[in-house]
Design an enzyme around this catalytic site. Structure first.
Site, PDB file in Angstrom:
ATOM      1  N   LYS A  92      -9.482  -2.843   1.481  1.00 44.26           N
ATOM      2  CA  LYS A  92     -10.452  -3.701   0.796  1.00 44.26           C
ATOM      3  C   LYS A  92      -9.915  -5.124   0.808  1.00 44.26           C
ATOM      4  CE  LYS A  92      -7.838  -4.334  -3.049  1.00 44.26           C
ATOM      5  NZ  LYS A  92      -7.141  -5.616  -3.316  1.00 44.26           N
ATOM      6  N   GLY A 112       2.073  -3.703   0.871  1.00 46.45           N
ATOM      7  CA  GLY A 112       2.342  -4.928   0.125  1.00 46.45           C
ATOM      8  C   GLY A 112       1.557  -6.106   0.651  1.00 46.45           C
ATOM      9  N   ALA A 113       0.352  -5.807   1.127  1.00 49.21           N
ATOM     10  CA  ALA A 113      -0.441  -6.808   1.831  1.00 49.21           C
ATOM     11  C   ALA A 113      -1.698  -7.226   1.091  1.00 49.21           C
ATOM     12  CB  ALA A 113      -0.818  -6.268   3.221  1.00 49.21           C
ATOM     13  N   ASP A 145      -6.075   0.065  -8.575  1.00 49.17           N
ATOM     14  CA  ASP A 145      -7.075  -0.107  -7.513  1.00 49.17           C
ATOM     15  C   ASP A 145      -7.686   1.209  -7.042  1.00 49.17           C
ATOM     16  OD1 ASP A 145      -6.514  -2.785  -7.608  1.00 49.17           O
ATOM     17  OD2 ASP A 145      -5.456  -2.862  -5.688  1.00 49.17           O
ATOM     18  N   GLY A 154      -4.098  -0.434   0.508  1.00 48.81           N
ATOM     19  CA  GLY A 154      -3.960   0.706   1.402  1.00 48.81           C
ATOM     20  C   GLY A 154      -3.433   1.952   0.722  1.00 48.81           C
ATOM     21  N   GLY A 155      -2.376   1.817  -0.087  1.00 46.06           N
ATOM     22  CA  GLY A 155      -1.833   2.977  -0.785  1.00 46.06           C
ATOM     23  C   GLY A 155      -2.814   3.559  -1.784  1.00 46.06           C
ATOM     24  N   SER A 156      -3.540   2.677  -2.478  1.00 45.77           N
ATOM     25  CA  SER A 156      -4.553   3.139  -3.433  1.00 45.77           C
ATOM     26  C   SER A 156      -5.665   3.885  -2.725  1.00 45.77           C
ATOM     27  CB  SER A 156      -5.125   1.942  -4.196  1.00 45.77           C
ATOM     28  OG  SER A 156      -4.133   1.299  -4.960  1.00 45.77           O
ATOM     29  N   SER A 157      -6.059   3.382  -1.562  1.00 47.36           N
ATOM     30  CA  SER A 157      -7.099   4.038  -0.786  1.00 47.36           C
ATOM     31  C   SER A 157      -6.645   5.412  -0.316  1.00 47.36           C
ATOM     32  CB  SER A 157      -7.483   3.171   0.416  1.00 47.36           C
ATOM     33  OG  SER A 157      -8.532   3.749   1.152  1.00 47.36           O
TER      34      SER A 157
END
Length: 269
Positions: free
Chosen positions: A8, A92-93, A132, A97-100
């Site tokens: 996102k 860390g961007a 997130d 991504g990790g939440s997704s």
């Protein structure tokens, strides 16, 4: 079963106040984009988690996909599975991504085991895993508030717009990002600002993390300036991470402009 957890972007991000629990209340527009990981769920005699692609910091036992499985298994006594994650969204961007990955694990296991977990219950599980995560259960453009885990519908469609996302490989942790900010209410109503033409967002729609992180990492500001020079209608840092994105009104290929950084480009839906 194979699913593709997507990233996102944050369109605007105001850090409104620090909470008594140590977290911060924010307001932002979360918008899904097509940069994806790949997550496979298969039968296994024991619970396994493996990952390939971009290295994920920490131990596998701390991975949110595994935590999502164990959380559901506490309530539904799931049979063991193998979770295999191909990591393509940088860590860390500011892209979630990790939440997704965690949210898609919940949705995938719900389908894989025919659990019939309601949408509201899936949101509840996701909120336990991270601020997130709940957004990716919804996975549609939304105005987000409180810790970023509560939502309202927003009348915003960027369908057909082109997005270019540039990640220079700088890992910014949430703790690092919040260390330099002072919480305060937004100068203008974000929802009203997003009703303006995209070309006018530059003057109204801000990310509060940019002020301190651009000073610490001047490259990020340079990337934002260059994206504007390439013709973006709007450019910003996403979330608290190091990805800079630009929204364009026409198809454009900027990969050669941002070597050797990671670049993802495509159409918004």
């Amino acid at each position: 079963m194979l699913v593709f957890p997507n990233a996102k972007i944050n369109i605007g991000l105001n850090i409104v106040e620090k909470r008594s629990d140590g977290f911060h209340n924010i307001e932002s527009c979360f918008y899904p984009v097509g940069w994806t990981d790949a997550l496979e769920v298969t039968d296994s005699g024991e619970l396994l988690f493996e990952s390939d692609g971009i290295a994920i910091p920490g131990n596998n036992s701390d991975n949110l996909c595994l935590k999502a499985y164990k959380m559901l298994s506490d309530d539904y006594q799931l049979a063991p599975v193998k979770l295999h994650l191909l990591k393509s969204i940088p860590v860390g961007a500011g892209l979630g991504g990790g939440s997704s990955d965690a949210a898609f694990t919940i949705k995938a296991l719900n389908q894989y085991f025919n659990l019939h977990i309601s949408f509201e219950k899936q949101l509840e599980y996701a909120r336990r895993l991270g601020s997130d995560c709940a957004f990716f259960i919804l996975n549609e453009p939304a105005y987000c508030f409180e810790k970023g885990d509560h939502f309202e519908d927003i009348d915003l469609s960027l369908k057909g717009k082109r997005i270019v996302m540039v990640n220079p490989g700088i890992h910014i942790s949430t703790i690092e990002a919040y260390a330099g900010v002072v919480a305060k209410p937004g100068e203008s109503d974000l929802r009203n600002a997003l009703k303006l033409p995209v070309s006018e967002w530059k003057f109204q729609v801000k990310n509060d993390f940019e002020a301190t992180l651009f000073r610490k990492y001047p490259l990020l500001e340079e990337l934002k300036t260059k994206i504007y020079e390439c013709g973006a209608e709007y450019a910003s840092m996403s979330g608290s991470g190091s990805t800079i994105f630009g929204i364009f009104d026409q198809e454009i290929n900027l990969r050669s402009h941002f070597k050797p950084f990671m670049v993802w480009q495509g159409f918004l839906k």
